[in-house]
Design a protein around this motif. Structure first.
Motif, short mmCIF file in Angstrom:
data_model
loop_
_atom_site.label_atom_id
_atom_site.label_comp_id
_atom_site.label_asym_id
_atom_site.label_seq_id
_atom_site.Cartn_x
_atom_site.Cartn_y
_atom_site.Cartn_z
N ILE A 72 0.84 -1.20 0.00
CA ILE A 72 0.00 0.00 0.00
C ILE A 72 0.87 1.25 0.00
O ILE A 72 0.60 2.22 -0.72
N ALA A 73 1.95 1.21 0.80
CA ALA A 73 2.86 2.36 0.84
C ALA A 73 3.50 2.61 -0.51
O ALA A 73 3.60 3.75 -0.98
N LEU A 74 3.92 1.55 -1.19
CA LEU A 74 4.56 1.70 -2.50
C LEU A 74 3.56 2.16 -3.56
O LEU A 74 3.90 2.93 -4.45
N LEU A 75 2.33 1.67 -3.47
CA LEU A 75 1.29 2.13 -4.41
C LEU A 75 0.99 3.61 -4.19
O LEU A 75 0.78 4.37 -5.15
N TYR A 76 0.99 4.03 -2.94
CA TYR A 76 0.79 5.45 -2.65
C TYR A 76 1.95 6.26 -3.20
O TYR A 76 1.76 7.33 -3.81
N LEU A 77 3.18 5.75 -3.00
CA LEU A 77 4.34 6.44 -3.54
C LEU A 77 4.28 6.53 -5.06
O LEU A 77 4.65 7.55 -5.64
N MET A 78 3.81 5.47 -5.70
CA MET A 78 3.68 5.50 -7.15
C MET A 78 2.66 6.55 -7.59
O MET A 78 2.87 7.27 -8.59
N SER A 79 1.58 6.67 -6.84
CA SER A 79 0.56 7.68 -7.17
C SER A 79 1.15 9.08 -7.14
O SER A 79 0.97 9.86 -8.08
N ILE A 80 1.85 9.40 -6.06
CA ILE A 80 2.40 10.76 -5.98
C ILE A 80 3.56 10.92 -6.96
O ILE A 80 3.84 12.05 -7.40
N SER A 81 4.22 9.84 -7.31
CA SER A 81 5.30 9.92 -8.30
C SER A 81 4.76 10.38 -9.64
O SER A 81 5.35 11.25 -10.31
N VAL A 82 3.64 9.80 -10.05
CA VAL A 82 3.02 10.19 -11.32
C VAL A 82 2.57 11.65 -11.25
O VAL A 82 2.84 12.44 -12.16
N ALA A 83 1.90 12.01 -10.16
CA ALA A 83 1.39 13.37 -10.03
C ALA A 83 2.51 14.40 -9.99
O ALA A 83 2.49 15.42 -10.71
N LEU A 84 3.53 14.15 -9.16
CA LEU A 84 4.62 15.12 -9.02
C LEU A 84 5.45 15.23 -10.29
O LEU A 84 5.94 16.32 -10.64
N THR A 85 5.62 14.12 -11.00
CA THR A 85 6.36 14.17 -12.26
C THR A 85 5.68 15.10 -13.25
O THR A 85 6.32 15.97 -13.86
N LEU A 86 4.39 14.93 -13.42
CA LEU A 86 3.64 15.76 -14.38
C LEU A 86 3.58 17.21 -13.94
O LEU A 86 3.73 18.13 -14.77
N ILE A 87 3.38 17.45 -12.66
CA ILE A 87 3.31 18.82 -12.16
C ILE A 87 4.66 19.52 -12.33
O ILE A 87 4.73 20.68 -12.75
N ASP A 88 5.74 18.82 -12.00
CA ASP A 88 7.06 19.43 -12.13
C ASP A 88 7.40 19.73 -13.59
O ASP A 88 8.01 20.76 -13.91
N LEU A 89 7.00 18.84 -14.49
CA LEU A 89 7.21 19.10 -15.91
C LEU A 89 6.37 20.27 -16.39
O LEU A 89 6.81 21.07 -17.23
N ASP A 90 5.16 20.41 -15.84
CA ASP A 90 4.25 21.48 -16.28
C ASP A 90 4.65 22.85 -15.72
O ASP A 90 4.69 23.84 -16.45
N VAL A 91 4.89 22.91 -14.41
CA VAL A 91 5.07 24.22 -13.75
C VAL A 91 6.38 24.35 -12.99
O VAL A 91 6.60 25.36 -12.31
N HIS A 92 7.25 23.34 -13.05
CA HIS A 92 8.54 23.37 -12.36
C HIS A 92 8.38 23.60 -10.86
O HIS A 92 9.12 24.37 -10.25
N ARG A 93 7.43 22.89 -10.27
CA ARG A 93 7.22 22.96 -8.82
C ARG A 93 6.87 21.58 -8.29
O ARG A 93 6.29 20.76 -9.00
N LEU A 94 7.24 21.34 -7.03
CA LEU A 94 6.83 20.14 -6.31
C LEU A 94 6.01 20.62 -5.11
O LEU A 94 6.57 20.94 -4.06
N PRO A 95 4.70 20.71 -5.26
CA PRO A 95 3.86 21.38 -4.26
C PRO A 95 3.92 20.75 -2.87
O PRO A 95 3.87 19.53 -2.72
N ASN A 96 4.01 21.61 -1.86
CA ASN A 96 3.96 21.14 -0.48
C ASN A 96 2.65 20.43 -0.18
O ASN A 96 2.60 19.55 0.69
N ALA A 97 1.59 20.82 -0.89
CA ALA A 97 0.28 20.22 -0.67
C ALA A 97 0.29 18.72 -0.97
O ALA A 97 -0.61 17.99 -0.52
N ILE A 98 1.29 18.26 -1.70
CA ILE A 98 1.43 16.82 -1.96
C ILE A 98 2.56 16.24 -1.13
O ILE A 98 2.42 15.18 -0.52
N THR A 99 3.69 16.94 -1.08
CA THR A 99 4.89 16.40 -0.42
C THR A 99 4.68 16.21 1.08
O THR A 99 5.01 15.14 1.64
#
Length: 278
Positions: A118-145
């Motif tokens: 479950i922990a790794l699946l959660y990490l995978m979820s935020i990995s996908v989200a943070l990757t796309l957000i960082d590519l889009d806006v060059h930020r890693l939001p605290n709201a996720i981290t």
């Protein structure tokens, strides 16, 4: 664990779950950088603002049935949405396979292995989200981290309690401190090269990787710079980034971390064997 649960069934069910999570991640990637709620309002067409019907919100399938167009106004639906859903489904399946494979060759509580999964699946979820957000806006939001750090710590504390492996937990704490400090030094020494978002993400990744073992941590940390170098060269050669401060490093950190998760133990074992340290 592998004897009790059919691997094919578990992987398939996890893949379907990943498709559903991928649909939600599309919302997260769009709304979190804009400071919007990921819960309300319900998803709607950005052109005509008509709420998306339930039957039009089935991952991947609805996009195909609608022929990539809104049912109400006919505006084209970007292929990125079903792509995120499909990729997340595949990545979830790979995580399930990795956990089942590890559980088959290690001792421990089934519930502990499930909690790690479950922990790794959660990490995978935020990995996908943070990757796309960082590519889009060059930020890693605290709201996720920040919430992710809390969730992962809680899950792995539970896993340690269930499996009686407190050494893994303390190793995770050391990994979080070590990798976080390393990135902090880089951020201070090379202004503009690393951001504090990268430092915070390093703490989270260091904790999870070290929890799995020193091999995953070492390979994951090195893998980030290997992937980052390749990624930067590709972006620079294609004119999609500047030489200074124009290449987001979060995606490389996350990709390197997953290299560590999947291959860290075997690569590290081979490395120390070659050096004669094993």
């Amino acid at each position: 664990m592998s004897d009790a649960l059919p691997i094919g069934l578990v992987v398939s069910v996890t893949a379907v779950f990943g498709l559903i999570i991928g649909s939600f991640l599309n919302v997260v990637v769009y709304r979190v950088p804009a400071g919007l709620s990921v819960v309300r309002p319900a998803s709607a067409c950005p052109e005509c603002r008509h709420p998306i019907r339930g039957r039009d919100n089935v991952p991947v399938l609805s996009w195909l049935v609608l022929r990539a167009r809104c049912r109400d106004c006919g505006v084209r639906i970007p292929a990125r949405y079903p792509a995120v859903e499909a990729v997340t489904g595949v990545l979830f399946a790979l995580v399930a396979w990795r956990v089942l494979k590890a559980a088959a060759v290690t001792d421990g509580s089934t519930t502990a292995h499930l909690t790690v999964a479950i922990a790794l699946l959660y990490l995978m979820s935020i990995s996908v989200a943070l990757t796309l957000i960082d590519l889009d806006v060059h930020r890693l939001p605290n709201a996720i981290t920040y919430p992710s750090a809390v969730v992962l710590v809680v899950l792995l504390v539970i896993a340690s309690a269930l499996g009686g492996d407190w050494g893994a937990l303390w190793r995770g704490v050391l990994g979080a401190a070590g990798l976080g400090l390393f990135y902090l030094v880089l951020a201070v020494a090379v202004p503009g090269g690393m951001g504090l978002g990268d430092v915070k993400l390093a703490v989270v990744l260091g904790f999870v990787l070290a929890y799995l073992g020193w091999g995953p941590l070492a390979v994951g940390a090195f893998g980030a710079f290997l992937v980052g170098g390749i990624f930067a060269v590709v972006l620079l050669l294609t004119g999609r980034a500047r030489w200074r401060g124009g290449v987001p490093f979060g995606p490389a950190m996350l990709a390197g971390a997953w290299i560590g998760v999947f291959f860290g133990t075997s690569v590290w074992t081979a490395y120390v064997t070659v050096l004669g340290l094993a």
